[in-house]
Design a protein around this motif. Sequence first.
Motif, short mmCIF file in Angstrom:
data_model
loop_
_atom_site.label_atom_id
_atom_site.label_comp_id
_atom_site.label_asym_id
_atom_site.label_seq_id
_atom_site.Cartn_x
_atom_site.Cartn_y
_atom_site.Cartn_z
N ILE A 1 0.83 -1.19 0.00
CA ILE A 1 0.00 0.00 0.00
C ILE A 1 0.87 1.26 0.00
O ILE A 1 0.64 2.20 -0.75
CB ILE A 1 -0.93 0.00 1.24
N VAL A 2 1.90 1.27 0.83
CA VAL A 2 2.70 2.47 1.06
C VAL A 2 3.78 2.70 0.00
O VAL A 2 4.01 3.83 -0.43
CB VAL A 2 3.33 2.42 2.47
N LEU A 3 4.43 1.65 -0.43
CA LEU A 3 5.60 1.80 -1.31
C LEU A 3 5.30 2.58 -2.60
O LEU A 3 6.02 3.53 -2.91
CB LEU A 3 6.21 0.44 -1.61
N PRO A 4 4.26 2.22 -3.37
CA PRO A 4 4.01 3.00 -4.60
C PRO A 4 3.72 4.46 -4.31
O PRO A 4 4.20 5.35 -5.02
CB PRO A 4 2.80 2.32 -5.22
N ARG A 5 2.96 4.72 -3.27
CA ARG A 5 2.64 6.10 -2.94
C ARG A 5 3.86 6.87 -2.46
O ARG A 5 3.98 8.06 -2.69
CB ARG A 5 1.54 6.15 -1.90
N SER A 6 4.78 6.18 -1.80
CA SER A 6 5.98 6.87 -1.33
C SER A 6 6.78 7.42 -2.50
O SER A 6 7.35 8.51 -2.41
CB SER A 6 6.85 5.93 -0.48
#
Length: 157
Positions: free
Chosen positions: A83-88
């Motif tokens: 969930i977090v990695l692409p948005r980071s």
Amino acid sequence: MAQETMGQRIVGEAKKALRLTLYFGFWFSALTLLTHEILQQHGLPFAHWGLAWIKAALCAKFILIGQAFYPMRHSDGSDLWRIVLPRSFVYLGVVFSLNVLEVVVEGLFHGERFVDALQHFANGNPVYAFALAWVYWLILVPYLLMGSLDRYVNNRA
């Protein structure tokens, strides 16, 4: 009732913006001081600290806008990193772009051409630019993880 809800939303968004500005502001100020001391410059970099806080507020606002348009979705069994990695990386692009824009605007303010001003970013050193992006990513990931974890826990409760 609807105005009360709208007021609560405005206050909630203002609190999120303030927290994120403080988070980025402390990080950017620390990086400003570190850079100042590495370069062994004299005096305290008050003007640069001011710019660090302005950049922090801008980054906070752009990231909150990005979160409104590209919210993190949670479902049971989802891996938090997925969930977090692409948005980071999306948010890193925002922060990095703002840094480039800052250097270009500063150069244009001093009468330089766009291309000349752009060459000042990261002292024209791609390794330095990569290191800067890496540090910014390391600043963003804990914020995104904690926010994602908080939303996940609240959704489960």
